[in-house]
Write an enzyme that holds these catalytic residues in place. Structure first.
Site, PDB file in Angstrom:
ATOM      1  N   CYS A  77      47.325  46.083  53.892  1.00 46.98           N
ATOM      2  CA  CYS A  77      46.478  47.199  54.319  1.00 46.98           C
ATOM      3  C   CYS A  77      46.647  47.452  55.828  1.00 46.98           C
ATOM      4  O   CYS A  77      47.701  47.910  56.248  1.00 46.98           O
ATOM      5  CB  CYS A  77      45.026  46.941  53.912  1.00 46.98           C
ATOM      6  SG  CYS A  77      44.048  48.458  53.893  1.00 46.98           S
ATOM      7  N   HIS A 112      45.653  45.859  48.258  1.00 47.71           N
ATOM      8  CA  HIS A 112      45.107  44.508  48.472  1.00 47.71           C
ATOM      9  C   HIS A 112      45.478  43.582  47.306  1.00 47.71           C
ATOM     10  O   HIS A 112      44.656  43.358  46.406  1.00 47.71           O
ATOM     11  CB  HIS A 112      43.592  44.564  48.644  1.00 47.71           C
ATOM     12  CG  HIS A 112      43.157  45.014  49.996  1.00 47.71           C
ATOM     13  ND1 HIS A 112      43.046  44.153  51.071  1.00 47.71           N
ATOM     14  CD2 HIS A 112      42.841  46.239  50.472  1.00 47.71           C
ATOM     15  CE1 HIS A 112      42.650  44.819  52.140  1.00 47.71           C
ATOM     16  NE2 HIS A 112      42.532  46.094  51.818  1.00 47.71           N
ATOM     17  N   GLU A 167      45.648  40.419  47.267  1.00 46.67           N
ATOM     18  CA  GLU A 167      44.799  39.208  47.237  1.00 46.67           C
ATOM     19  C   GLU A 167      43.541  39.442  46.395  1.00 46.67           C
ATOM     20  O   GLU A 167      42.994  38.487  45.838  1.00 46.67           O
ATOM     21  CB  GLU A 167      44.457  38.756  48.662  1.00 46.67           C
ATOM     22  CG  GLU A 167      43.310  39.472  49.344  1.00 46.67           C
ATOM     23  CD  GLU A 167      43.626  40.913  49.743  1.00 46.67           C
ATOM     24  OE1 GLU A 167      44.769  41.357  49.572  1.00 46.67           O
ATOM     25  OE2 GLU A 167      42.705  41.620  50.217  1.00 46.67           O
TER      26      GLU A 167
END
Ligand code: MN
Length: 235
Positions: free
Chosen positions: A104, A208, A210
């Site tokens: 990001c 994202h 994660e």
């Protein structure tokens, strides 16, 4: 020994170091050892020499003056101290060909570190009809598609020419400079991923992974696995 991965963090207005726990969870799950780096820390060369990999995390906007632009009226929160530290550390890591994953804001920092620029506010800067890039769903859910560029490392991790990603951004990469190349694009043309053609592992994603990993997204799992593998390789 597990590869040591530095995770960049935010400094909130009260002076607290902030970083979402998903980042360290993803690194641990992929076999790395995470360590949080305070924003504004000065010992860049020593940190760089000790780290095996760097994870540039999400956060506020990069100060446009860094890439030679005046601030758009809709620009978000800036953290010049964090910009300076992340850009210097990214340069040191990439000079040594140590793995860097930008997520990001981190994907945008990576682009700026190689001399690229950003769209400061996509909804007022881009003329094409845009999809929603600031999703209202929880971040662990994908909400828009991206086309993955054939032949890229990312395409190998994705195993498909199109994947679904989450999206929590109002800025995007604009001009991209070599050795970075675009590796994924949203249906509206917004650049969603980058990688270096000259480094072992230098990659940025606008989404994202994660957070998607919390729902076992295979592309995100592969991305982190290869990042940590590259960080663990002798070179
Ligand atoms: Mn997006």
């Amino acid at each position: 020994m597990k590869p040591l991965i530095g995770i960049t963090s935010d400094l909130d207005p009260n002076g607290e170091t902030l970083v979402q726990s998903n980042y360290s969870r993803a690194i641990l799950r992929a076999g790395g050892l995470p360590v949080v780096l305070p924003a504004g820390i000065e010992d860049i060369n020593e940190i760089c020499s000790r780290l095996d990999g760097l994870l540039l995390t999400g956060g506020g906007d990069v100060n446009p003056l860094v890439y030679g632009e005046e601030p758009h009226q809709e620009i978000g929160r800036l953290s010049p101290e964090r910009d300076e530290m992340e850009l210097a550390l990214t340069k040191c890591m990439t000079d040594k060909d140590k793995p860097v994953l930008g997520i990001c804001r981190g994907h945008q920092v990576l682009n700026v570190s190689f001399g690229g620029t950003l769209h400061q506010h996509i909804y007022s800067k881009l003329s094409a009809e845009l999809v929603q890039h600031n999703q209202q769903a929880e971040r662990e859910f994908a909400t828009h598609s991206v086309d993955v560029i054939e032949g890229s490392k990312l395409a190998g991790f994705a195993g498909a020419s199109e994947v679904q990603v989450n999206s929590l951004h109002l800025q995007a990469v604009n001009v991209v400079k070599a050795p970075l190349v675009v590796t994924a694009v949203a249906k509206d043309g917004v650049i969603e991923a980058l990688e270096s053609t000259e480094h072992r592992f230098v990659m940025g994603v606008q989404w994202h992974p994660e957070a998607l990993m919390n729902r076992n997204d295979p592309t995100s799992l592969n991305l982190f696995k290869h990042f940590i593998e590259a960080a663990g390789q002798a070179y």
